[in-house]
Design a protein around this motif. Structure first.
Motif, PDB file in Angstrom:
ATOM      1  N   TYR A 117      -9.291   3.714  -2.970  1.00  0.00           N
ATOM      2  CA  TYR A 117      -8.765   5.142  -2.835  1.00  0.00           C
ATOM      3  C   TYR A 117     -10.291   6.191  -3.158  1.00  0.00           C
ATOM      4  O   TYR A 117     -10.332   7.191  -2.210  1.00  0.00           O
ATOM      5  CB  TYR A 117      -8.027   5.829  -3.846  1.00  0.00           C
ATOM      6  CG  TYR A 117      -7.283   7.028  -3.558  1.00  0.00           C
ATOM      7  CD1 TYR A 117      -6.118   6.879  -2.724  1.00  0.00           C
ATOM      8  CD2 TYR A 117      -7.433   8.145  -4.190  1.00  0.00           C
ATOM      9  CE1 TYR A 117      -5.379   7.933  -2.214  1.00  0.00           C
ATOM     10  CE2 TYR A 117      -6.923   9.366  -3.761  1.00  0.00           C
ATOM     11  CZ  TYR A 117      -6.056   9.134  -2.846  1.00  0.00           C
ATOM     12  OH  TYR A 117      -5.461  10.431  -2.625  1.00  0.00           O
ATOM     13  N   ARG A 118     -10.942   5.502  -4.060  1.00  0.00           N
ATOM     14  CA  ARG A 118     -12.433   6.236  -4.150  1.00  0.00           C
ATOM     15  C   ARG A 118     -13.310   6.499  -2.920  1.00  0.00           C
ATOM     16  O   ARG A 118     -13.984   7.167  -2.910  1.00  0.00           O
ATOM     17  CB  ARG A 118     -12.973   5.560  -5.246  1.00  0.00           C
ATOM     18  CG  ARG A 118     -12.445   6.005  -6.712  1.00  0.00           C
ATOM     19  CD  ARG A 118     -13.126   5.201  -7.951  1.00  0.00           C
ATOM     20  NE  ARG A 118     -12.409   5.750  -9.390  1.00  0.00           N
ATOM     21  CZ  ARG A 118     -12.808   5.061 -10.509  1.00  0.00           C
ATOM     22  NH1 ARG A 118     -13.757   3.972 -10.341  1.00  0.00           N
ATOM     23  NH2 ARG A 118     -12.118   5.555 -11.532  1.00  0.00           N
ATOM     24  N   ALA A 119     -13.369   4.900  -2.278  1.00  0.00           N
ATOM     25  CA  ALA A 119     -14.179   5.091  -0.911  1.00  0.00           C
ATOM     26  C   ALA A 119     -13.607   6.084  -0.003  1.00  0.00           C
ATOM     27  O   ALA A 119     -14.325   6.812   0.736  1.00  0.00           O
ATOM     28  CB  ALA A 119     -13.994   3.722  -0.431  1.00  0.00           C
ATOM     29  N   MET A 120     -12.194   6.199   0.276  1.00  0.00           N
ATOM     30  CA  MET A 120     -11.690   7.222   1.084  1.00  0.00           C
ATOM     31  C   MET A 120     -12.074   8.668   0.625  1.00  0.00           C
ATOM     32  O   MET A 120     -12.413   9.405   1.461  1.00  0.00           O
ATOM     33  CB  MET A 120     -10.267   6.928   1.209  1.00  0.00           C
ATOM     34  CG  MET A 120      -9.719   5.737   1.976  1.00  0.00           C
ATOM     35  SD  MET A 120      -8.004   5.704   2.177  1.00  0.00           S
ATOM     36  CE  MET A 120      -7.225   5.466   0.707  1.00  0.00           C
ATOM     37  N   ILE A 145       0.768  -1.217  -0.044  1.00  0.00           N
ATOM     38  CA  ILE A 145      -0.053  -0.189   0.138  1.00  0.00           C
ATOM     39  C   ILE A 145       0.750   1.272   0.091  1.00  0.00           C
ATOM     40  O   ILE A 145       0.267   2.383   0.179  1.00  0.00           O
ATOM     41  CB  ILE A 145      -1.002  -0.023   1.207  1.00  0.00           C
ATOM     42  CG1 ILE A 145      -0.143   0.143   2.737  1.00  0.00           C
ATOM     43  CG2 ILE A 145      -2.042  -1.234   1.140  1.00  0.00           C
ATOM     44  CD1 ILE A 145      -1.184   0.267   3.600  1.00  0.00           C
ATOM     45  N   LEU A 146       2.161   1.277  -0.254  1.00  0.00           N
ATOM     46  CA  LEU A 146       3.057   2.459  -0.068  1.00  0.00           C
ATOM     47  C   LEU A 146       2.663   3.320  -1.205  1.00  0.00           C
ATOM     48  O   LEU A 146       2.668   4.620  -0.980  1.00  0.00           O
ATOM     49  CB  LEU A 146       4.620   2.006  -0.147  1.00  0.00           C
ATOM     50  CG  LEU A 146       5.397   1.685   0.977  1.00  0.00           C
ATOM     51  CD1 LEU A 146       6.688   1.259   0.352  1.00  0.00           C
ATOM     52  CD2 LEU A 146       5.304   2.855   1.743  1.00  0.00           C
ATOM     53  N   SER A 147       2.033   2.843  -2.401  1.00  0.00           N
ATOM     54  CA  SER A 147       1.845   3.967  -3.282  1.00  0.00           C
ATOM     55  C   SER A 147       0.577   4.673  -3.044  1.00  0.00           C
ATOM     56  O   SER A 147       0.084   5.656  -3.811  1.00  0.00           O
ATOM     57  CB  SER A 147       1.539   3.122  -4.525  1.00  0.00           C
ATOM     58  OG  SER A 147       0.406   2.446  -4.574  1.00  0.00           O
ATOM     59  N   MET A 148      -0.370   4.142  -1.952  1.00  0.00           N
ATOM     60  CA  MET A 148      -1.621   4.646  -1.613  1.00  0.00           C
ATOM     61  C   MET A 148      -1.539   5.889  -0.475  1.00  0.00           C
ATOM     62  O   MET A 148      -2.107   6.491  -0.365  1.00  0.00           O
ATOM     63  CB  MET A 148      -2.444   3.457  -1.287  1.00  0.00           C
ATOM     64  CG  MET A 148      -3.170   2.735  -2.287  1.00  0.00           C
ATOM     65  SD  MET A 148      -4.155   1.304  -1.950  1.00  0.00           S
ATOM     66  CE  MET A 148      -5.567   2.648  -1.659  1.00  0.00           C
TER      67      MET A 148
END
Length: 288
Positions: A108-111, A26-29
């Motif tokens: 990401y969209r949910a966040m 998840i580093l890219s997120m």
């Protein structure tokens, strides 16, 4: 929107945790990744440092080995890491949990969608539990189906118990689906290494009482085990390809134990009633 990743780890090498793939998954997120490293009998800190990403923020933490009740040390240390997070959202992964790149956009969209919704404390993930082999998944009801792995920092979530779940002001967090899954590899490693890991983990619940129980550890076939038909996260490909032991799923009904019968009956009841009776949930799923 700022996103913090966080985890805690101790004796990663000794216990065979895929901590590097977990963090990298998840580093890219995230904008930062907080890692609490406990005093270890191996090279755990150097392993984390070797990732070499400026997002990673390591802090040293002392784990009191005299605390051997309920696995409570795990939530205590998890909260130490959570307290150091600066993001709007805090993305928690345990050292044997990995996220698949195919879910990044959805998560990401949910966040983004629920960032400004104060009624939402966190985001819920489906779980894929591997057992005995990277090619086998456990689906019986004794394996939890969902857990909260992203929490909103301003809502005050705290890790509780053995760090499997969270609470907000002493209640279960109100959550929405993340749309993603957590790939749980905690029960996949060579049998001898699995026994060693279990021995050390059980000490957080029972002290040294059960150390001898894991000397000759062997994986057991049971109801609900299935062959995995999906794909593994990219960061896990090397470990998956390196598996050098076999795990045979074959098991006749004559070999079943009482828990297998109970799980079968529970599955039948679930199909008839279209809901799972008695399922423990560390969250309250908000209605759409």
């Amino acid at each position: 929107m700022l996103v913090s990743g966080f985890t805690v780890i101790r004796n990663a090498e000794l216990m065979g945790y895929p901590i590097v793939p977990s963090i990298r998954s998840i580093l890219s997120m995230v904008d930062e990744f907080v890692v609490g490293v406990g005093q270890s009998d191996d090279k755990t800190r150097k392993i984390i440092e070797s990732i070499g990403d400026p997002k990673i923020k390591i802090f040293d933490s002392h784990w009191d080995t005299s605390k051997t009740t309920g696995g409570l040390i795990l939530s205590e240390k998890t909260n130490e890491a959570l307290d150091r997070c600066q993001g709007d959202w805090c993305f928690y992964l345990q050292a044997d949990e990995v996220v698949h790149e195919q879910d990044f956009v959805t998560i990401y969209r949910a966040m983004e969608k629920y960032r400004g919704d104060d009624s939402v404390d966190g985001l819920l993930f489906n779980y894929i539990h591997f057992y005995g082999s990277y090619g086998v998944v456990a689906t019986a009801r004794n394996w939890y189906r969902n857990e909260v792995r992203i929490v909103k920092r301003k809502n005050g979530a705290r890790s509780v118990g053995d760090a499997q779940g969270f609470r907000v002001a002493d209640r279960k967090p109100y959550v929405r689906p993340s749309g993603g899954a957590v790939y749980h590899y905690g029960w996949v490693k060579p049998p001898k290494a699995m026994g060693e890991k279990n021995k050390h983990m059980f000490r957080w619940w029972h002290g040294n009482k059960y150390d001898d129980a894991f000397k000759d550890f062997a994986y057991k076939t049971s109801y609900g085990l299935r062959y995995f038909k999906g794909t593994h996260p990219r960061v896990m490909q090397e470990l998956v390809a390196a598996q050098d032991w076999k795990f045979d799923l074959k098991k006749g009904i004559s070999d079943w134990e009482m828990k297998d019968v109970k799980n079968l009956m529970s599955d039948i009841a679930e199909k008839v009633l279209r809901r799972r009776l008695g399922e423990h949930k560390n969250y309250i799923l908000l209605k759409q």
